[in-house]
Design a protein around this motif. Structure first.
Motif, short mmCIF file in Angstrom:
data_model
loop_
_atom_site.label_atom_id
_atom_site.label_comp_id
_atom_site.label_asym_id
_atom_site.label_seq_id
_atom_site.Cartn_x
_atom_site.Cartn_y
_atom_site.Cartn_z
N ARG A 1 40.24 64.68 39.69
CA ARG A 1 39.92 63.55 38.82
C ARG A 1 39.71 62.28 39.63
N MET A 2 40.58 62.07 40.60
CA MET A 2 40.47 60.88 41.44
C MET A 2 39.17 60.89 42.25
N ALA A 3 38.82 62.05 42.76
CA ALA A 3 37.61 62.17 43.59
C ALA A 3 36.34 61.94 42.79
N ALA A 4 36.40 62.18 41.47
CA ALA A 4 35.22 62.01 40.62
C ALA A 4 34.94 60.54 40.30
N GLN A 5 35.89 59.67 40.66
CA GLN A 5 35.74 58.24 40.35
C GLN A 5 35.29 57.47 41.59
N ALA A 6 34.93 56.21 41.37
CA ALA A 6 34.56 55.32 42.47
C ALA A 6 35.74 55.17 43.43
N THR A 7 35.43 54.81 44.65
CA THR A 7 36.50 54.60 45.63
C THR A 7 37.26 53.31 45.32
N ARG A 8 38.44 53.25 45.84
CA ARG A 8 39.25 52.04 45.70
C ARG A 8 38.49 50.83 46.25
N GLU A 9 37.83 51.02 47.38
CA GLU A 9 37.10 49.93 48.03
C GLU A 9 35.93 49.45 47.16
N ALA A 10 35.24 50.39 46.53
CA ALA A 10 34.11 50.02 45.66
C ALA A 10 34.57 49.21 44.46
N ARG A 11 35.71 49.58 43.89
CA ARG A 11 36.23 48.82 42.75
C ARG A 11 36.63 47.41 43.17
N ARG A 12 37.35 47.32 44.27
CA ARG A 12 37.82 46.01 44.73
C ARG A 12 36.64 45.10 45.07
N ALA A 13 35.54 45.68 45.54
CA ALA A 13 34.39 44.89 45.95
C ALA A 13 33.73 44.14 44.80
N VAL A 14 33.85 44.65 43.58
CA VAL A 14 33.19 44.01 42.44
C VAL A 14 34.14 43.15 41.62
N ALA A 15 35.41 43.08 42.01
CA ALA A 15 36.42 42.40 41.20
C ALA A 15 36.34 40.88 41.33
N ASP A 16 36.46 40.20 40.21
CA ASP A 16 36.75 38.76 40.23
C ASP A 16 38.24 38.55 40.46
N VAL A 17 39.03 39.47 39.89
CA VAL A 17 40.49 39.42 40.02
C VAL A 17 40.99 40.83 40.29
N VAL A 18 41.89 40.98 41.26
CA VAL A 18 42.53 42.26 41.52
C VAL A 18 44.01 42.15 41.13
N ILE A 19 44.46 43.07 40.29
CA ILE A 19 45.87 43.17 39.93
C ILE A 19 46.49 44.29 40.74
N ASP A 20 47.50 43.95 41.51
CA ASP A 20 48.20 44.95 42.33
C ASP A 20 49.26 45.63 41.47
N ASN A 21 49.05 46.91 41.19
CA ASN A 21 50.02 47.64 40.36
C ASN A 21 50.65 48.80 41.11
N ASP A 22 50.97 48.57 42.36
CA ASP A 22 51.69 49.57 43.15
C ASP A 22 53.20 49.50 42.93
N GLY A 23 53.65 48.35 42.48
CA GLY A 23 55.09 48.11 42.41
C GLY A 23 55.66 48.33 41.03
N PRO A 24 56.89 47.84 40.79
CA PRO A 24 57.55 48.00 39.50
C PRO A 24 56.89 47.14 38.42
N LEU A 25 57.20 47.48 37.17
CA LEU A 25 56.57 46.85 36.01
C LEU A 25 56.77 45.34 35.98
N GLU A 26 57.93 44.88 36.45
CA GLU A 26 58.21 43.44 36.38
C GLU A 26 57.27 42.62 37.26
N ARG A 27 56.63 43.27 38.23
CA ARG A 27 55.66 42.57 39.07
C ARG A 27 54.30 42.45 38.39
#
Length: 201
Positions: free
Chosen positions: A155-181
């Motif tokens: 499923r992950m491989a069928a989607q755009a790369t992380r780099e491609a998504r970040r390249a078009v972003a006006d805003v990037v939300i980092d959701n690697d951490g816990p919910l409170e972040r």
């Protein structure tokens, strides 16, 4: 109206971001939910999918066997394109109806998993990407959604790369951490969206 395009890889936590935005007052148009609605039993969309893929993609009750169809299309780009050619126009038409009903002053969040893959960035006033490391996505898909590791990677491989998504972003939300972040980042996105919406008026 301000159109916010929200995207992110599978397992990135995009649904939680959209939920928080609706608490602030955003009108949510969820492409995944609409994609399920347009192939519900009795719809022309489901009939078209069965015509393309055969009756084996139906459950005993006559509904779409989504996991079974997923096993057919993910990992086979040609079959995935065939499915998308059926579903995407139906989703776009329903999304347009919902947006028109939102009203001229609304902040409309379009939750679109394939925003980058379908080159849709130009449709939105603000593009927000929910970002998570591939190992985080994999863990969530296996642990929380019950996928096998091979299914998750496919499923992950069928989607755009992380780099491609970040390249078009006006805003990037980092959701690697816990919910409170997550909440403070979403609050900042809402502030940006409301400011842009005010400037449009």
């Amino acid at each position: 109206m301000l159109r916010l395009g929200l995207t992110g890889g599978i397992g990135s936590g995009k649904s939680e971001v959209s939920r928080l935005l609706t608490e602030y007052g955003a009108v949510l148009i969820d492409s995944d939910r609409i994609a399920r609605e347009v192939v519900a039993p009795g719809t022309p969309g489901l009939a078209a999918v069965v015509a393309e893929f055969g009756p084996d993609v139906l459950t005993a009750e006559g509904a779409l066997d989504r996991p079974g169809l997923g096993r057919i299309v993910f990992g086979d780009p040609e079959r995935l394109r065939a499915l998308n050619a059926i579903v995407h126009p139906l989703v776009r038409a329903r999304s347009a109806e919902l947006e028109a009903a939102a009203g001229p002053d609304a902040i409309v969040v379009h939750d679109v998993p394939l925003l980058v893959e379908n080159a849709m960035t130009g449709l939105y006033d603000l593009v927000v990407v929910v970002d998570a490391a591939p190992e985080t996505q994999l863990d969530r898909l296996v642990r929380l959604r019950g996928m096998t590791e091979s299914e998750a990677r496919s499923r992950m491989a069928a989607q755009a790369t992380r780099e491609a998504r970040r390249a078009v972003a006006d805003v990037v939300i980092d959701n690697d951490g816990p919910l409170e972040r997550l909440a403070p980042q979403v609050r900042e996105v809402w502030r940006t969206a409301t400011e842009r919406a005010s400037a449009h008026r």
